[in-house]
Design a protein around this motif. Structure first.
Motif, PDB file in Angstrom:
ATOM      1  N   ALA A  51       0.831  -1.205   0.000  1.00 46.55           N
ATOM      2  CA  ALA A  51       0.000   0.000   0.000  1.00 46.55           C
ATOM      3  C   ALA A  51       0.866   1.256   0.000  1.00 46.55           C
ATOM      4  O   ALA A  51       0.583   2.219  -0.727  1.00 46.55           O
ATOM      5  CB  ALA A  51      -0.930  -0.010   1.201  1.00 46.55           C
ATOM      6  N   GLY A  54       2.528   1.597  -3.365  1.00 44.28           N
ATOM      7  CA  GLY A  54       1.492   1.921  -4.351  1.00 44.28           C
ATOM      8  C   GLY A  54       1.094   3.377  -4.292  1.00 44.28           C
ATOM      9  O   GLY A  54       0.899   4.029  -5.322  1.00 44.28           O
ATOM     10  N   LYS A  55       0.984   3.926  -3.079  1.00 48.06           N
ATOM     11  CA  LYS A  55       0.612   5.329  -2.942  1.00 48.06           C
ATOM     12  C   LYS A  55       1.728   6.232  -3.451  1.00 48.06           C
ATOM     13  O   LYS A  55       1.471   7.231  -4.126  1.00 48.06           O
ATOM     14  CB  LYS A  55       0.281   5.667  -1.498  1.00 48.06           C
ATOM     15  CG  LYS A  55      -0.203   7.097  -1.342  1.00 48.06           C
ATOM     16  CD  LYS A  55      -0.627   7.436   0.049  1.00 48.06           C
ATOM     17  CE  LYS A  55      -1.069   8.899   0.106  1.00 48.06           C
ATOM     18  NZ  LYS A  55      -1.321   9.328   1.463  1.00 48.06           N
ATOM     19  N   CYS A  58       1.606   6.103  -7.124  1.00 50.91           N
ATOM     20  CA  CYS A  58       0.415   6.815  -7.597  1.00 50.91           C
ATOM     21  C   CYS A  58       0.651   8.324  -7.603  1.00 50.91           C
ATOM     22  O   CYS A  58       0.334   9.009  -8.574  1.00 50.91           O
ATOM     23  CB  CYS A  58      -0.776   6.453  -6.713  1.00 50.91           C
ATOM     24  SG  CYS A  58      -2.315   7.289  -7.125  1.00 50.91           S
ATOM     25  N   LYS A  64      -3.638  10.774 -10.711  1.00 51.37           N
ATOM     26  CA  LYS A  64      -4.824  10.801  -9.864  1.00 51.37           C
ATOM     27  C   LYS A  64      -4.638  11.826  -8.764  1.00 51.37           C
ATOM     28  O   LYS A  64      -3.520  12.234  -8.442  1.00 51.37           O
ATOM     29  CB  LYS A  64      -5.059   9.417  -9.235  1.00 51.37           C
ATOM     30  CG  LYS A  64      -5.312   8.331 -10.238  1.00 51.37           C
ATOM     31  CD  LYS A  64      -5.520   7.009  -9.537  1.00 51.37           C
ATOM     32  CE  LYS A  64      -5.710   5.906 -10.556  1.00 51.37           C
ATOM     33  NZ  LYS A  64      -5.830   4.612  -9.930  1.00 51.37           N
ATOM     34  N   GLN A  68      -7.724  10.055  -4.326  1.00 54.71           N
ATOM     35  CA  GLN A  68      -7.847   8.786  -5.056  1.00 54.71           C
ATOM     36  C   GLN A  68      -6.704   7.838  -4.694  1.00 54.71           C
ATOM     37  O   GLN A  68      -6.909   6.635  -4.542  1.00 54.71           O
ATOM     38  CB  GLN A  68      -7.877   9.030  -6.560  1.00 54.71           C
ATOM     39  CG  GLN A  68      -9.153   9.686  -7.043  1.00 54.71           C
ATOM     40  CD  GLN A  68      -9.058  10.107  -8.500  1.00 54.71           C
ATOM     41  OE1 GLN A  68      -7.998  10.514  -8.969  1.00 54.71           O
ATOM     42  NE2 GLN A  68     -10.187  10.021  -9.194  1.00 54.71           N
ATOM     43  N   CYS A  69      -5.510   8.389  -4.540  1.00 53.70           N
ATOM     44  CA  CYS A  69      -4.366   7.571  -4.137  1.00 53.70           C
ATOM     45  C   CYS A  69      -4.571   7.025  -2.723  1.00 53.70           C
ATOM     46  O   CYS A  69      -4.263   5.863  -2.446  1.00 53.70           O
ATOM     47  CB  CYS A  69      -3.078   8.392  -4.201  1.00 53.70           C
ATOM     48  SG  CYS A  69      -2.571   8.844  -5.872  1.00 53.70           S
ATOM     49  N   HIS A  71      -7.429   6.436  -1.313  1.00 53.97           N
ATOM     50  CA  HIS A  71      -8.479   5.414  -1.387  1.00 53.97           C
ATOM     51  C   HIS A  71      -7.898   4.075  -1.850  1.00 53.97           C
ATOM     52  O   HIS A  71      -8.236   3.018  -1.315  1.00 53.97           O
ATOM     53  CB  HIS A  71      -9.591   5.875  -2.325  1.00 53.97           C
ATOM     54  CG  HIS A  71     -10.776   4.976  -2.324  1.00 53.97           C
ATOM     55  ND1 HIS A  71     -11.621   4.865  -1.256  1.00 53.97           N
ATOM     56  CD2 HIS A  71     -11.235   4.114  -3.266  1.00 53.97           C
ATOM     57  CE1 HIS A  71     -12.562   3.983  -1.531  1.00 53.97           C
ATOM     58  NE2 HIS A  71     -12.343   3.512  -2.750  1.00 53.97           N
ATOM     59  N   GLU A  72      -7.004   4.116  -2.833  1.00 51.03           N
ATOM     60  CA  GLU A  72      -6.354   2.882  -3.301  1.00 51.03           C
ATOM     61  C   GLU A  72      -5.522   2.256  -2.181  1.00 51.03           C
ATOM     62  O   GLU A  72      -5.522   1.041  -2.007  1.00 51.03           O
ATOM     63  CB  GLU A  72      -5.472   3.172  -4.515  1.00 51.03           C
ATOM     64  CG  GLU A  72      -6.236   3.360  -5.786  1.00 51.03           C
ATOM     65  CD  GLU A  72      -5.319   3.542  -6.978  1.00 51.03           C
ATOM     66  OE1 GLU A  72      -4.094   3.310  -6.850  1.00 51.03           O
ATOM     67  OE2 GLU A  72      -5.835   3.916  -8.040  1.00 51.03           O
ATOM     68  N   LYS A  73      -4.820   3.098  -1.432  1.00 51.49           N
ATOM     69  CA  LYS A  73      -4.010   2.599  -0.320  1.00 51.49           C
ATOM     70  C   LYS A  73      -4.902   1.935   0.717  1.00 51.49           C
ATOM     71  O   LYS A  73      -4.607   0.847   1.207  1.00 51.49           O
ATOM     72  CB  LYS A  73      -3.221   3.741   0.316  1.00 51.49           C
ATOM     73  CG  LYS A  73      -2.370   3.300   1.484  1.00 51.49           C
ATOM     74  CD  LYS A  73      -1.619   4.461   2.108  1.00 51.49           C
ATOM     75  CE  LYS A  73      -0.813   3.977   3.298  1.00 51.49           C
ATOM     76  NZ  LYS A  73      -0.140   5.069   3.984  1.00 51.49           N
ATOM     77  N   ASP A  75      -7.843   0.581   0.262  1.00 55.64           N
ATOM     78  CA  ASP A  75      -8.354  -0.681  -0.286  1.00 55.64           C
ATOM     79  C   ASP A  75      -7.306  -1.791  -0.206  1.00 55.64           C
ATOM     80  O   ASP A  75      -7.623  -2.929   0.136  1.00 55.64           O
ATOM     81  CB  ASP A  75      -8.807  -0.494  -1.731  1.00 55.64           C
ATOM     82  CG  ASP A  75     -10.080   0.317  -1.855  1.00 55.64           C
ATOM     83  OD1 ASP A  75     -10.791   0.472  -0.836  1.00 55.64           O
ATOM     84  OD2 ASP A  75     -10.363   0.808  -2.970  1.00 55.64           O
ATOM     85  N   THR A  76      -6.060  -1.441  -0.522  1.00 55.76           N
ATOM     86  CA  THR A  76      -4.982  -2.430  -0.474  1.00 55.76           C
ATOM     87  C   THR A  76      -4.772  -2.940   0.950  1.00 55.76           C
ATOM     88  O   THR A  76      -4.635  -4.144   1.181  1.00 55.76           O
ATOM     89  CB  THR A  76      -3.667  -1.828  -1.005  1.00 55.76           C
ATOM     90  OG1 THR A  76      -3.892  -1.334  -2.326  1.00 55.76           O
ATOM     91  CG2 THR A  76      -2.562  -2.860  -1.043  1.00 55.76           C
TER      92      THR A  76
END
Length: 89
Positions: A51, A54-55, A58, A64, A68-69, A71-73, A75-76
């Motif tokens: 995560a 990934g952030k 991102c 993004k 949004q970044c 939110h992805e973190k 979710d991961t």
């Protein structure tokens, strides 16, 4: 009188054997639980690391917004928590 002594020895031996078997089964269970906890921790830690990277990726790509970044973190990390739950149960 000798029969009563033999009976006591048999009962004592049987009780010791039963206690030994209980102790062995308990330690085997504890070992299994320990392994599951360790696997769960490893899954959770790897998800956190994934995560984070990934952030960073991102935000570096700048494709993004920061939310949004995030939110992805989130979710991961949640996927990692679910993997941990699946391992433990």
């Amino acid at each position: 009188m000798s029969e009563s002594r033999n009976g006591r020895w048999r009962r004592t031996g049987a009780m010791l054997a039963a206690a030994g078997l209980l102790a062995l089964s308990g330690s085997a269970l504890a070992t299994n639980q320990s392994q599951q906890r360790q696997q769960g921790r490893n899954a959770n830690q790897s998800a956190k690391h994934e995560a984070r990277t990934g952030k960073v990726d991102c935000r570096a790509a700048n494709e993004k917004s920061n939310s949004q970044c995030r939110h992805e973190k989130r979710d991961t990390k949640q996927e990692g928590r679910q993997q941990k739950r699946d391992i433990k149960y």
